[in-house]
Design an enzyme around this catalytic site. Sequence first.
Site, short mmCIF file in Angstrom:
data_model
loop_
_atom_site.label_atom_id
_atom_site.label_comp_id
_atom_site.label_asym_id
_atom_site.label_seq_id
_atom_site.Cartn_x
_atom_site.Cartn_y
_atom_site.Cartn_z
N SER A 130 0.54 -0.84 0.17
CA SER A 130 0.11 -0.23 0.19
C SER A 130 0.32 1.20 -0.25
O SER A 130 1.93 1.14 0.71
CB SER A 130 -0.78 0.43 1.47
OG SER A 130 -1.78 1.49 1.65
N TYR A 155 -2.75 -0.06 10.23
CA TYR A 155 -3.04 -0.65 8.67
C TYR A 155 -1.24 -0.33 7.72
O TYR A 155 -0.39 -1.29 7.55
CB TYR A 155 -4.14 -0.40 8.35
CG TYR A 155 -3.85 -0.22 6.79
CD1 TYR A 155 -4.21 -1.63 6.12
CD2 TYR A 155 -3.55 0.85 5.81
CE1 TYR A 155 -4.11 -1.92 5.01
CE2 TYR A 155 -3.27 0.24 4.20
CZ TYR A 155 -4.22 -0.91 3.85
OH TYR A 155 -4.06 -1.29 2.54
#
Length: 329
Positions: A130, A155
């Site tokens: 990501s 995350y």
Amino acid sequence: MPDQPILVTGAAGFIGFHVARRLLAEGRGVVGLDNLNDYYDPALKRARLDELRREQGFTFEQIDLASRTSVERLFAKHRFPSVVHLAAQPGVRYSIDHPHAYVDANLAGFVNVLEGCRHHGCGHLVYASSSSVYGANTKLPFSVEDKTDHPISLYAATKKANELIAHSYSHLYRLPVTGLRFFTIYGPWGRPDMAVYLFTKAIVEGTPIRLFNHGRMRRDFTYIEDVTRAVLRLVDQAPRDGGQGAGAPAKIYNVGNNHPEELTHVIAVLERELGRAAVKEMLPMQPGDVTETFADVTELMRDTGFRPQTSIEEGLRDFVGWYRGYYRI
């Protein structure tokens, strides 16, 4: 149809659905895996699966990647030549209040996939990272050569951990691995928790759009069809020793549009496509967010010939068309 299908994890998810559909369109067999959790409306996930089930060569396995025995059994049965690992617990904000979901899915689940690849002859693992790994980096555009040592959400930390764990497996077991740092992806069949979907829903319903940093956020919005083209080019392009991998067959790429857009412009385009005005609520920055993302995709273009082709205006037009059809507006 090849004897050995490709495994796509997260096949009922946004990116996984599109990647699986593109592989099937190319005549390749796909085993789709998903646990169909309720992080967002499972009905949308089931609708994506219904689309995939119409294609020849698709089979579905409802498995939680945190289940070591289930994952081991699946890999032993199929001996996948390639794996596209897109399943994860997503969301920066959700990770603040639900940390264990990220440890189970993004860490334990990822190791189970790596173990399956290691022990059952997988020739290439392509996995989702990501853009959030860049944290509070201020140098733009973000390059894969930049340091990513300061994630600002759990995350992001799990995605950085995925890159490190994948590299260790690549080094120890000569497993070819390719990590993809996805930048804000949007398009038909998108995720309801993502900006474009949320903005569209709010405009249609006449509810306020919460714009953090008073709307001065910029994101490298990347159209889903551009993303799937990049992923499919990489599936058959396993890295060799050397290069980024420092002796291991490992690579990391940014997958982005290479052109950030301010959120206020995105909303303006959606207003035009929907024929309705948005109600905007300006708010300060919130924990875990960054003001701008901007992908340097030089390495991806060099190695695959990939070049993002879809303008934000064209992509949002396609998304709104899908949204109207799906919700019968």
